[in-house]
Design a protein around this motif. Structure first.
Motif, PDB file in Angstrom:
ATOM      1  N   ARG A   1       2.764  -2.269 -21.032  1.00 52.90           N
ATOM      2  CA  ARG A   1       3.009  -3.139 -22.186  1.00 52.90           C
ATOM      3  C   ARG A   1       3.313  -4.565 -21.733  1.00 52.90           C
ATOM      4  O   ARG A   1       2.788  -5.532 -22.295  1.00 52.90           O
ATOM      5  CB  ARG A   1       4.182  -2.583 -23.002  1.00 52.90           C
ATOM      6  N   ARG A   2       4.141  -4.695 -20.712  1.00 55.53           N
ATOM      7  CA  ARG A   2       4.483  -6.035 -20.217  1.00 55.53           C
ATOM      8  C   ARG A   2       3.265  -6.739 -19.634  1.00 55.53           C
ATOM      9  O   ARG A   2       3.053  -7.934 -19.860  1.00 55.53           O
ATOM     10  CB  ARG A   2       5.573  -5.931 -19.152  1.00 55.53           C
ATOM     11  N   LEU A   3       2.474  -5.999 -18.884  1.00 51.19           N
ATOM     12  CA  LEU A   3       1.284  -6.603 -18.289  1.00 51.19           C
ATOM     13  C   LEU A   3       0.265  -6.983 -19.353  1.00 51.19           C
ATOM     14  O   LEU A   3      -0.544  -7.893 -19.153  1.00 51.19           O
ATOM     15  CB  LEU A   3       0.656  -5.635 -17.284  1.00 51.19           C
ATOM     16  N   GLY A   4       0.311  -6.302 -20.495  1.00 48.83           N
ATOM     17  CA  GLY A   4      -0.605  -6.620 -21.581  1.00 48.83           C
ATOM     18  C   GLY A   4      -0.394  -8.006 -22.152  1.00 48.83           C
ATOM     19  O   GLY A   4      -1.281  -8.550 -22.820  1.00 48.83           O
ATOM     20  N   ALA A   5       0.774  -8.591 -21.893  1.00 46.10           N
ATOM     21  CA  ALA A   5       1.060  -9.942 -22.382  1.00 46.10           C
ATOM     22  C   ALA A   5       0.424 -11.020 -21.512  1.00 46.10           C
ATOM     23  O   ALA A   5       0.396 -12.195 -21.886  1.00 46.10           O
ATOM     24  CB  ALA A   5       2.574 -10.160 -22.444  1.00 46.10           C
TER      25      ALA A   5
ATOM     26  N   GLY B   1       6.131   3.594 -16.638  1.00 43.90           N
ATOM     27  CA  GLY B   1       4.756   3.133 -16.499  1.00 43.90           C
ATOM     28  C   GLY B   1       4.214   2.572 -17.795  1.00 43.90           C
ATOM     29  O   GLY B   1       3.489   1.570 -17.802  1.00 43.90           O
ATOM     30  N   ALA B   2       4.556   3.206 -18.916  1.00 46.89           N
ATOM     31  CA  ALA B   2       4.101   2.714 -20.213  1.00 46.89           C
ATOM     32  C   ALA B   2       4.709   1.346 -20.518  1.00 46.89           C
ATOM     33  O   ALA B   2       4.041   0.453 -21.048  1.00 46.89           O
ATOM     34  CB  ALA B   2       4.468   3.717 -21.305  1.00 46.89           C
TER      35      ALA B   2
ATOM     36  N   HIS C   1       0.821  -1.210   0.000  1.00 45.49           N
ATOM     37  CA  HIS C   1       0.000   0.000   0.000  1.00 45.49           C
ATOM     38  C   HIS C   1       0.856   1.261   0.000  1.00 45.49           C
ATOM     39  O   HIS C   1       0.525   2.254  -0.653  1.00 45.49           O
ATOM     40  CB  HIS C   1      -0.928  -0.011   1.212  1.00 45.49           C
ATOM     41  N   MET C   2       1.972   1.226   0.731  1.00 49.17           N
ATOM     42  CA  MET C   2       2.858   2.385   0.784  1.00 49.17           C
ATOM     43  C   MET C   2       3.439   2.692  -0.590  1.00 49.17           C
ATOM     44  O   MET C   2       3.435   3.836  -1.048  1.00 49.17           O
ATOM     45  CB  MET C   2       3.996   2.134   1.778  1.00 49.17           C
ATOM     46  N   ALA C   3       3.930   1.669  -1.272  1.00 48.16           N
ATOM     47  CA  ALA C   3       4.541   1.878  -2.583  1.00 48.16           C
ATOM     48  C   ALA C   3       3.510   2.337  -3.603  1.00 48.16           C
ATOM     49  O   ALA C   3       3.774   3.224  -4.420  1.00 48.16           O
ATOM     50  CB  ALA C   3       5.217   0.595  -3.052  1.00 48.16           C
ATOM     51  N   ALA C   4       2.324   1.743  -3.562  1.00 54.62           N
ATOM     52  CA  ALA C   4       1.284   2.135  -4.506  1.00 54.62           C
ATOM     53  C   ALA C   4       0.886   3.595  -4.308  1.00 54.62           C
ATOM     54  O   ALA C   4       0.714   4.349  -5.269  1.00 54.62           O
ATOM     55  CB  ALA C   4       0.066   1.226  -4.340  1.00 54.62           C
TER      56      ALA C   4
ATOM     57  N   SER D   1       2.096   0.762 -13.724  1.00 53.67           N
ATOM     58  CA  SER D   1       1.027   0.873 -14.710  1.00 53.67           C
ATOM     59  C   SER D   1      -0.155   1.649 -14.144  1.00 53.67           C
ATOM     60  O   SER D   1      -0.717   2.525 -14.804  1.00 53.67           O
ATOM     61  CB  SER D   1       0.586  -0.527 -15.142  1.00 53.67           C
ATOM     62  N   ALA D   2      -0.525   1.349 -12.902  1.00 52.09           N
ATOM     63  CA  ALA D   2      -1.661   2.031 -12.274  1.00 52.09           C
ATOM     64  C   ALA D   2      -1.371   3.510 -12.065  1.00 52.09           C
ATOM     65  O   ALA D   2      -2.260   4.359 -12.187  1.00 52.09           O
ATOM     66  CB  ALA D   2      -1.993   1.365 -10.941  1.00 52.09           C
ATOM     67  N   ALA D   3      -0.107   3.839 -11.762  1.00 49.79           N
ATOM     68  CA  ALA D   3       0.261   5.240 -11.542  1.00 49.79           C
ATOM     69  C   ALA D   3       0.081   6.053 -12.814  1.00 49.79           C
ATOM     70  O   ALA D   3      -0.379   7.198 -12.789  1.00 49.79           O
ATOM     71  CB  ALA D   3       1.706   5.334 -11.057  1.00 49.79           C
TER      72      ALA D   3
END
Length: 231
Positions: free
Chosen positions: A164-168, A159-160, A143-146, A226-228
């Motif tokens: 892209r990595r999570l899109g895989a 972040g971009a 939670h702290m890092a997020a 990615s969320a950031a």
């Protein structure tokens, strides 16, 4: 540097070294670890230099390492440990307000993060993560890092790339990664998603391969980045 080995320690106990410049913190950590008979504290050190000397003397499987210390801090110590051929697992101890160290530790391949003010059971769970090759991320650190990233401190390019990595990943793999990014263990994820724990492990392993990262901590970092950007 204070050796605290005991003849009664079981041969199969997880061998742990404690590294923190505050004697009171070391005492508390030792008491928590001593409550579990399957853990053996092999020694303590007050800074990174003492820690390296301790590890030269005693076979150690897990190092619980503070970030802020004199002489040689936690990040510098982690970097030197990673240069060794037989590196023990390293669990970083941190506090609220020290999130600037998280990214660098992840890049160095840290095996887990723990909040000093966290649940004592988090420490025991993290130490035992070695039994199934899990890296450990306490919910408080997650939670702290997020929150830190959502304040806009992450670079947009990073972040971009994370997106892209999570899109895989497959949708189910993303569900699993979202849960582990909140600090959930494999068993907890299995309960949340109504899966067998072995299936969760398979999803985590597949997600690590698809995303091109080393462990679940790096997977969580990708999701935070990615969320950031998306936020």
């Amino acid at each position: 540097m204070t050796p605290v080995t005991t003849a009664a320690a079981e041969a199969r106990a997880v061998r742990v070294a404690i590294v923190d410049d505050d004697p009171r913190v070391r005492q508390t950590l030792r008491e928590i670890l001593a409550s579990d008979p399957s853990i053996s504290v092999v020694g303590e050190a007050g800074d990174g230099r003492e820690a390296l000397a301790l590890l030269d003397r005693w076979a150690t499987e897990v190092v619980v390492l503070d970030v802020r210390m004199p002489v040689l801090d936690g990040i510098a110590t982690l970097r030197l440990l990673r240069a060794r051929p037989d590196t023990p697992r390293v669990l970083i101890l941190t506090s609220f307000g020290e999130s600037e160290y998280v990214r660098e530790a992840i890049e160095l391949g840290v095996d887990g993060f723990l909040l000093k003010s966290g649940d004592p059971h988090d420490l025991l769970r993290a130490v035992h993560g070695r039994s199934d090759a899990e890296t450990y991320l306490s919910p408080g650190v997650a939670h702290m890092a997020a929150a830190e990233l959502r304040r806009g401190r992450a670079r947009r390019q990073a972040g971009a790339d994370a997106a892209r990595r999570l899109g895989a990943l497959t949708p189910r793999e993303r569900d699993v990664v979202a849960a582990l990014a909140e600090g959930a263990t494999n068993a907890e994820i299995a309960g949340q998603l109504h899966l067998a724990e072995s299936t969760v492990k398979a999803y985590v392993s597949a997600a690590i391969d698809r995303a091109g990262v080393r462990n679940r901590v790096e997977l969580a970092w990708l999701l935070w980045l990615s969320a950031a950007v998306e936020g």
